[in-house]
Design an enzyme around this catalytic site. Structure first.
Site, PDB file in Angstrom:
ATOM      1  CB  SER A   1      -0.918   0.016   1.226  1.00  0.00           C
ATOM      2  OG  SER A   1      -0.178   0.266   2.407  1.00  0.00           O
TER       3      SER A   1
ATOM      4  CG  ASP B   1      -1.381  -2.617  11.708  1.00  0.00           C
ATOM      5  OD1 ASP B   1      -2.471  -2.297  12.216  1.00  0.00           O
ATOM      6  OD2 ASP B   1      -0.944  -2.123  10.656  1.00  0.00           O
TER       7      ASP B   1
END
Length: 299
Positions: free
Chosen positions: A10, A79
């Site tokens: 990304s 995360d």
């Protein structure tokens, strides 16, 4: 020696990985090559909580580390699972950027019309937003920052909530309508910080990467993540935590909010930064004693 840095593909991930790579090269002289890796979290359309929450972006990068196809990896610290994996070591935690959550849209949360639609994929954000404005509609969304912001531009949503640090890294902080003070909305544990990870069995690399470590950030996020671990919660749980460090003392605040926003347990504590882990565990124990555990599954 050229180092291979594993990163999600990304724009957000490659941008922050490139920043880490550039800093490492500047400090050590070692060139760094980015290696793009696709993870389950990138290709699945399911909500993170349905995919298992914490680790959905991490496991594939760790697999490449173990296979030796990359030398180190960069993750958004929020995360990372709190459970220790003996095969990998967090060699550095970079100096934290703005940890706060941000609303992207035309107006602040208080100025949105009743029934306005606000997008976020985070139960933590939804729970705290509902506590602030129960009369709005909170829409679960996935996708990268461009996709989410695009839903506001297209008129599908009246606003989206994202991490301020990520927006700044992408150069899109000019689109922020409101930064939520930590009194209004506590961020995810570790939000705004990046973790640099490599194999435990490469002590030479652990030492090399340690030049990127910021000890004040490490102490703060250690306390925050200790709360998360003690509550046995992952990144899909409605848990917020933030530790401020004045150079000597950590001031830690954490909350668990029922997903409907009607009930919350919020506690604060302070202690020496050298005892960050203990501070987080003790605060979590105090929260559990006040019923925090029952709120995490409350709908």
């Amino acid at each position: 020696m050229k180092l291979r840095l594993g990163t999600r593909k990304s724009l957000m991930a490659t941008t922050q990985s490139q920043q880490v790579a550039d800093r490492l090269t500047a400090l050590t002289g070692h060139p760094v090559e980015l290696v793009g890796i696709t993870t389950l979290g990138d290709v699945s359309k399911a909500q993170l909580s349905q995919l298992g929450g914490t680790g959905v972006f991490v496991s594939e990068l760790r697999t490449h580390l173990l296979e030796g196809s990359v030398d180190f990896a960069v993750h958004s610290l929020k995360d990372l699972p709190t459970a220790v994996d003996p095969h990998v070591t967090i060699a550095a935690i970079s100096r934290r950027d703005d940890p706060r959550d941000a609303l992207v849209g035309a107006v602040k949360l208080a100025d949105l019309a009743p029934g306005a639609r606000v997008g976020t994929g985070s139960p933590r954000r939804i729970a705290q937003l509902r506590a602030l404005r129960a009369d709005l509609e909170y829409v679960p969304i996935r996708g990268n920052a461009d996709t989410r912001i695009g839903k506001v531009t297209a008129g599908e949503l009246d606003g989206v909530v994202l991490a301020a640090a990520g927006l700044a890294r992408l150069g899109r902080d000019g689109e922020i309508a409101q930064l939520f003070d930590t009194d209004e909305m506590l961020p995810a544990p570790g939000q705004g910080a990046l973790a640099v990870e490599c194999l435990t069995g490469r002590p030479d690399l652990v030492e090399l990467l340690s030049v990127l470590d910021d000890d004040r950030t490490r102490a703060a996020v250690t306390a925050e993540r200790a709360v998360l671990a003690a509550l046995e919660a992952g990144c899909s749980a409605p848990v917020g935590a933030y530790a401020a460090d004045d150079g000597h003392t950590l001031s830690l605040t954490a909350t668990v909010v029922a997903i409907d926003g009607t009930r919350a347990v919020r506690k604060s504590a302070s202690g020496p930064r050298t005892a960050a882990m203990d501070l987080g565990r003790e605060l979590a124990a105090a929260m559990i004693a006040q019923g925090a555990g029952t709120l995490m599954g409350a709908h």
